[in-house]
Enzyme design. Structure first.
Site, PDB file in Angstrom:
ATOM      1  N   ARG A 403       0.834  -1.196   0.000  1.00 44.27           N
ATOM      2  CA  ARG A 403       0.000   0.000   0.000  1.00 44.27           C
ATOM      3  C   ARG A 403       0.867   1.242   0.000  1.00 44.27           C
ATOM      4  O   ARG A 403       1.840   1.328   0.755  1.00 44.27           O
ATOM      5  CB  ARG A 403      -0.920  -0.007   1.230  1.00 44.27           C
ATOM      6  CG  ARG A 403      -2.181   0.801   1.054  1.00 44.27           C
ATOM      7  CD  ARG A 403      -3.089   0.650   2.260  1.00 44.27           C
ATOM      8  NE  ARG A 403      -3.472  -0.740   2.526  1.00 44.27           N
ATOM      9  CZ  ARG A 403      -4.351  -1.085   3.460  1.00 44.27           C
ATOM     10  NH1 ARG A 403      -4.899  -0.167   4.211  1.00 44.27           N
ATOM     11  NH2 ARG A 403      -4.650  -2.354   3.652  1.00 44.27           N
ATOM     12  N   SER A 491      -8.190   0.131   0.156  1.00 43.10           N
ATOM     13  CA  SER A 491      -8.956  -0.209   1.353  1.00 43.10           C
ATOM     14  C   SER A 491      -9.563   1.051   1.981  1.00 43.10           C
ATOM     15  O   SER A 491     -10.321   1.767   1.339  1.00 43.10           O
ATOM     16  CB  SER A 491      -8.065  -0.970   2.334  1.00 43.10           C
ATOM     17  OG  SER A 491      -8.838  -1.486   3.398  1.00 43.10           O
ATOM     18  N   HIS A 492      -9.209   1.334   3.230  1.00 45.37           N
ATOM     19  CA  HIS A 492      -9.781   2.487   3.942  1.00 45.37           C
ATOM     20  C   HIS A 492      -8.864   3.705   3.894  1.00 45.37           C
ATOM     21  O   HIS A 492      -9.152   4.723   4.522  1.00 45.37           O
ATOM     22  CB  HIS A 492     -10.041   2.113   5.397  1.00 45.37           C
ATOM     23  CG  HIS A 492      -8.790   1.733   6.144  1.00 45.37           C
ATOM     24  ND1 HIS A 492      -8.203   0.497   6.012  1.00 45.37           N
ATOM     25  CD2 HIS A 492      -8.011   2.434   6.999  1.00 45.37           C
ATOM     26  CE1 HIS A 492      -7.115   0.454   6.770  1.00 45.37           C
ATOM     27  NE2 HIS A 492      -6.973   1.619   7.376  1.00 45.37           N
ATOM     28  N   LYS A 501      -3.988  -6.316  -2.372  1.00 48.29           N
ATOM     29  CA  LYS A 501      -4.230  -7.395  -1.419  1.00 48.29           C
ATOM     30  C   LYS A 501      -4.112  -8.706  -2.183  1.00 48.29           C
ATOM     31  O   LYS A 501      -4.775  -8.891  -3.212  1.00 48.29           O
ATOM     32  CB  LYS A 501      -5.607  -7.265  -0.773  1.00 48.29           C
ATOM     33  CG  LYS A 501      -5.747  -6.056   0.144  1.00 48.29           C
ATOM     34  CD  LYS A 501      -7.120  -5.981   0.807  1.00 48.29           C
ATOM     35  CE  LYS A 501      -7.214  -4.793   1.743  1.00 48.29           C
ATOM     36  NZ  LYS A 501      -8.557  -4.686   2.387  1.00 48.29           N
ATOM     37  N   ASP A 625     -16.477   0.470   4.310  1.00 49.00           N
ATOM     38  CA  ASP A 625     -15.260   1.207   3.963  1.00 49.00           C
ATOM     39  C   ASP A 625     -15.070   1.178   2.444  1.00 49.00           C
ATOM     40  O   ASP A 625     -15.944   0.721   1.704  1.00 49.00           O
ATOM     41  CB  ASP A 625     -14.047   0.646   4.702  1.00 49.00           C
ATOM     42  CG  ASP A 625     -13.627  -0.722   4.203  1.00 49.00           C
ATOM     43  OD1 ASP A 625     -14.489  -1.433   3.641  1.00 49.00           O
ATOM     44  OD2 ASP A 625     -12.460  -1.090   4.368  1.00 49.00           O
ATOM     45  N   ASP A 627     -13.440  -0.568   0.270  1.00 44.42           N
ATOM     46  CA  ASP A 627     -13.497  -1.802  -0.522  1.00 44.42           C
ATOM     47  C   ASP A 627     -14.462  -2.834   0.034  1.00 44.42           C
ATOM     48  O   ASP A 627     -14.499  -3.967  -0.443  1.00 44.42           O
ATOM     49  CB  ASP A 627     -12.098  -2.409  -0.673  1.00 44.42           C
ATOM     50  CG  ASP A 627     -11.511  -2.879   0.648  1.00 44.42           C
ATOM     51  OD1 ASP A 627     -11.870  -2.321   1.704  1.00 44.42           O
ATOM     52  OD2 ASP A 627     -10.676  -3.802   0.637  1.00 44.42           O
ATOM     53  N   ASP A 629     -14.741  -4.577   2.901  1.00 45.03           N
ATOM     54  CA  ASP A 629     -14.444  -5.695   3.802  1.00 45.03           C
ATOM     55  C   ASP A 629     -14.610  -5.301   5.275  1.00 45.03           C
ATOM     56  O   ASP A 629     -14.417  -6.127   6.159  1.00 45.03           O
ATOM     57  CB  ASP A 629     -13.041  -6.260   3.549  1.00 45.03           C
ATOM     58  CG  ASP A 629     -11.944  -5.227   3.700  1.00 45.03           C
ATOM     59  OD1 ASP A 629     -12.248  -4.052   4.028  1.00 45.03           O
ATOM     60  OD2 ASP A 629     -10.761  -5.573   3.477  1.00 45.03           O
ATOM     61  N   ARG A 630     -14.965  -4.038   5.525  1.00 46.98           N
ATOM     62  CA  ARG A 630     -15.235  -3.580   6.896  1.00 46.98           C
ATOM     63  C   ARG A 630     -16.686  -3.108   6.996  1.00 46.98           C
ATOM     64  O   ARG A 630     -17.280  -2.672   6.022  1.00 46.98           O
ATOM     65  CB  ARG A 630     -14.326  -2.411   7.283  1.00 46.98           C
ATOM     66  CG  ARG A 630     -12.863  -2.738   7.393  1.00 46.98           C
ATOM     67  CD  ARG A 630     -12.123  -1.513   7.910  1.00 46.98           C
ATOM     68  NE  ARG A 630     -10.694  -1.731   8.090  1.00 46.98           N
ATOM     69  CZ  ARG A 630      -9.901  -0.900   8.764  1.00 46.98           C
ATOM     70  NH1 ARG A 630     -10.410   0.190   9.322  1.00 46.98           N
ATOM     71  NH2 ARG A 630      -8.615  -1.160   8.883  1.00 46.98           N
ATOM     72  N   HIS A 712     -13.591  -5.599  10.582  1.00 38.69           N
ATOM     73  CA  HIS A 712     -13.556  -6.852   9.809  1.00 38.69           C
ATOM     74  C   HIS A 712     -14.305  -7.935  10.596  1.00 38.69           C
ATOM     75  O   HIS A 712     -13.978  -8.200  11.756  1.00 38.69           O
ATOM     76  CB  HIS A 712     -12.125  -7.308   9.567  1.00 38.69           C
ATOM     77  CG  HIS A 712     -11.329  -6.397   8.695  1.00 38.69           C
ATOM     78  ND1 HIS A 712     -11.311  -6.514   7.316  1.00 38.69           N
ATOM     79  CD2 HIS A 712     -10.518  -5.351   8.993  1.00 38.69           C
ATOM     80  CE1 HIS A 712     -10.528  -5.594   6.803  1.00 38.69           C
ATOM     81  NE2 HIS A 712     -10.027  -4.860   7.793  1.00 38.69           N
TER      82      HIS A 712
END
Length: 846
Positions: A403, A491-492, A501, A625, A627, A629-630, A712
């Site tokens: 990242r 992501s976030h 990822k 978030d 993407d 996943d949260r 998550h």
């Protein structure tokens, strides 16, 4: 031929054992640290680790037994209280009813008790009670009845009668329809009930002793298992809540043996290292003179010739050049062998010589005292090829993903190198096909295209699933003909960032494999080939499977806040198909994130969701978030639920159907969560923070549920064990729809504490892990229990505090929890003092 008779030295001599002396010195220098290191491991570190692990296991066993016993006794006490209020069977004492008859009628509802007695209370209360009345055996049972009648609770008491160990507990109950008659229900447990309970959770771990405390005395009344005399120093004691009992655990010889580090493998490794070191030095001592001798012979034999002269040792090239100049030979024809012959005899490729006769690409003539250019070096680099170490800075290769800034750190060249390294790693693991997806960031299409081309160039087949949330990439590796994939997502992180990822064989890579990708990219040692590209749309299959799995008997009204991220289209569609009324908020994909940050773990980013839930009178609000996943959740009253609170609902749901299952959560979660897992019959498992670490721990333990404080959530029951914000939201909606209560009403059943959200302490990216280690090494918390699984967590009697290095941002993160606001402030101040001692510039904000 030149005379090389060793006896005809002509004044030139050399020490015959110089190399052996150098080798011996090198051996001594290597042996010192090596032996010291092994001595430390064998004599200090291993015994300390053994002791620490045994202490931890002893404490865990004692705590589990104490908590389990407390839970059983509390359940019995509650059932006794309910027995007089109509449960079970609406049994009542009426005029003329024999208490013994009623007690016998109640006894089948309490299989744990060997005996049940009812003691009616008169207007005189317990003043006239004495031993022998209503079957009361002794003053202890009389005292239990009196305390129950006074409303002082039903704390159990253990005593002996005619050599038999009995435990009694009492509860006050109204036993008439008018509610004016009071009766004390007294239940008695036999010793075997306690023994069987303790044996069930002990196995051959050690000896468990149940003790009753009276003033300053201890009475051991139940003992199961066998202890080792060597286990006494590791004895652990835990009180049983709401009793005068305590559980003492002493480990057995078998348990001690399980944690004893075998020294023989360590000694074997030491022997192998010593043997290898000696063999290596011996090889150098024997082989180097041979190589030097061969090169010296070549120099002497070819000194007067004009043919090319190739040497094995570059440091002897100046000597050959110098001799040829003296004898009139062709000096430029002397070169060193670098593994292949140079194309031109006048070029020496890739060697920087350090002989005193060689300086700055020239041979120094000591007789003339000036430099004369006699050897041309071809050391020019291709200026069009950038330095890979600058393209691939180490800090973008994080704990479990890659990242960085999309423009400056993830340009096309960097992504190409990384993609080829990923393709090479996949080939090594016999993974022929990789799935590739991306989120909605503005830089994601460019990065995805560069990544796909790199993977194809590494000979991998690529399946492009388009713009999807990250859970769809994980889902694809379970459903398509591929177990591996790469998700292009930041992501976030802020809009300017992006990342990768990576999944290999259904496992999110972390730690060493992430660093291995960088090393492979720097070495540029890639496999090559020409793969093929295909496209597929997995959204219909994903929606269909979730809708078939989730049952909502009562439709709900939801506010969906996608934050303009990758779930913007999918989330409203999913919950509409589940029959919900959806109020969309920021559900247009926009990679610049114009309305809020994609980070749902920061509660200030949820202000619009809170306001909308309250205004729309929705059942709940759900935020995702960048993407997907949260997950973040807002109750019907507008309260933001922290993830460890949300996990308590999931624990009630999952563990109730699967008693004994493991529940994994990270070190930032409330300790009330662990207690709830135990109460419902599950096993709490603590993990390092990070979605990859969580999935690894879930796979290792076979857990059916996991959760990380950042949002998550992992379901192994009815789902695939990966973190999926959409599925977690659907499971929450299912719980709420089936319970018939509001989310606030469901949350009211759980204990309240004073706690903080996750607190960010900004630090430089390159310095955060060093600062964290400095804090761990220097901090002192004598009143608490220290845990360094991930950062530094300290548990106190009334709360806990944590500071750790963030895996995804340039910051230290902190969180605190306590039973009261005052205690919370005290714990935070203690951490502030310790952190200031580490670095005066670091502050924990209020």
């Amino acid at each position: 031929m030149t005379d090389r008779d060793p006896h005809n030295s002509r004044g030139v001599v050399a020490g015959s054992r110089t190399l052996f002396k150098v080798a011996a010195l090198a051996l001594l220098l290597a042996l010192g640290p090596l032996l010291a290191g092994f001595a430390y491991l064998a004599l200090l570190r291993d015994p300390q680790l053994e002791s620490r692990h045994i202490h931890a296991v002893s404490t865990m066993v004692a705590r589990q037994q104490a908590d389990s016993l407390s839970s059983l006794l509390q359940n019995l006490s509650l059932r006794l209280q309910q027995a007089g209020t109509g449960t079970p069977g609406q049994l009542r004492l009426t005029e003329g009813t024999d208490p013994e008859v009623l007690a016998r009628a109640l006894l089948p509802w309490f299989p744990e008790f060997s005996e049940l007695r009812l003691v009616p209370l008169t207007e005189m209360g317990t003043a006239t009670l004495g031993e022998g009345q209503f079957g009361l055996r002794n003053h202890i049972e009389v005292d239990l009845v009196r305390r129950a009648a006074a409303g002082e609770g039903g704390r159990p008491e253990t005593y002996r009668v005619d050599g038999e160990l009995l435990t009694s507990m009492a509860s006050l109950a109204n036993t008439s329809d008018a509610g004016d008659d009071r009766t004390v229900i007294l239940g008695t447990l036999r010793e075997q009930w306690l023994v069987s309970h303790l044996q069930d959770g002990n196995g051959d771990l050690g000896e468990i002793t149940l003790q009753q405390l009276y003033r300053n005395d201890r009475n051991d009344f139940v003992r199961v298992g066998e202890a080792s005399p060597e286990g006494r120093p590791f004895q652990a004691v835990q009180p049983v809540t709401d009793t005068a009992w305590q559980v003492t655990f002493t480990p057995s010889s078998a348990l001690l043996a399980d944690f004893t580090v075998e020294r023989l493998p360590l000694l074997l490794v030491l022997g192998l290292l010593l043997a290898g070191l000696c063999a290596g030095l011996l090889t150098v001592v024997l082989w180097l003179p041979r190589l030097v001798g061969q090169d010296v012979a070549r120099i002497i034999d070819g000194a007067g010739l004009k043919t090319s002269l190739h040497l094995d040792i570059p440091h002897l090239v100046p000597l050959g050049q110098y001799l040829r100049r003296l004898l009139g030979g062709h000096a430029a024809a002397v070169s060193a062998d670098s593994g292949k012959r140079p194309e031109s005899p006048a070029v020496l490729t890739g060697h920087h010589l350090t002989n005193p006769l060689f300086q700055n690409g020239s041979i120094l003539d000591p007789e003339q005292g000036k430099d004369e250019e006699v050897l041309e070096l071809d050391l020019e680099e291709d200026s069009e090829v950038p330095d890979p170490t600058l393209l691939l800075p180490p800090y973008i290769f994080r704990a479990y993903d890659i990242r960085g800034n999309a423009d400056s750190e993830l340009g096309d060249t960097a992504v190409d190198l990384i993609g080829r390294a990923i393709g090479t790693l996949a080939a090594e693991k016999n993974e022929d096909t990789l799935v590739v997806g991306c989120d909605g960031r503005e830089s994601s299409p460019r990065i995805k295209q560069a990544l796909i081309q790199a993977l194809l160039g590494a000979g991998r087949q690529v399946i492009d699933i388009g713009l999807v949330p990250t859970p769809l990439l994980y889902y694809a590796t379970r459903k398509l003909d591929s177990r591996s994939g790469v998700m292009v997502t930041g992501s976030h992180n802020p809009a300017a960032d992006n990342g990768l990822k990576i999944v290999l064989k259904n496992h999110s890579i972390a730690g060493g494999l992430v660093q291995r990708i960088r090393e492979s990219a720097l070495e540029a040692n890639f496999c090559e080939g020409q793969g093929t590209l295909s496209h597929t749309d997995l959204l219909p299959a994903y929606l269909d499977e979730v809708v078939r799995d989730i049952a909502l008997p009562v439709p709900l009204k939801l506010v969906i806040d996608a934050g303009n991220g990758a779930t913007s289209e999918l989330a409203p569609r999913l919950f509409t198909e589940l029959g919900c009324e959806v109020v969309p908020l920021f559900c247009d994909i926009d990679g610049s994130f114009p309305n809020r940050s994609p980070d749902t773990s920061r509660e200030n980013n949820l202000a619009a969701l809170v306001e909308t839930v309250v205004r729309e009178q929705a059942d709940l609000g759900i935020a995702f978030d960048g993407d997907g996943d949260r997950i973040a959740v807002v109750t019907d009253s507008g309260r933001i639920l922290r993830t460890d609170q949300l996990l308590m609902l999931y624990v009630q749901d999952v563990v109730s159907r699967n008693p004994g299952t493991d529940v994994v959560f990270d070190i930032k979660c409330s300790r009330n969560l662990a207690q709830l897992v135990v109460t419902h019959g599950g096993r709490p498992v603590l993990s390092k923070t990070g979605h990859a670490f969580m999935k690894e721990k879930m796979a290792e333990t076979g857990a059916l549920l996991g959760g990380e404080f950042s949002g998550h959530i992992f379901f192994g029951e009815r789902w695939y064990g990966f973190d999926d914000g959409l599925y977690a939201a659907a499971r929450l909606a299912e719980i709420l729809s089936n319970q018939g209560k509001t989310l606030e009403q469901l949350m009211a059943a759980f204990p309240e504490t004073a706690n903080t959200p996750e607190i960010l302490i900004p630090v430089p990216e390159a310095a955060k892990f060093g600062l964290m280690q400095k804090f761990i090494d220097g901090a002192s918390f004598p009143e608490g229990k220290v845990n360094t699984l991930d950062g530094l967590r300290v548990d106190f009697n009334d709360g806990w505090g944590l500071i750790r290095a963030s895996n995804t941002s340039p910051a230290l993160t902190a969180r605190f929890e306590a039973s009261t606001p005052e205690q919370l402030r005290l714990i935070m101040d203690t951490f502030r003092e310790q952190l200031a001692a580490t670095d005066s510039g670091l502050e924990i904000p209020d």
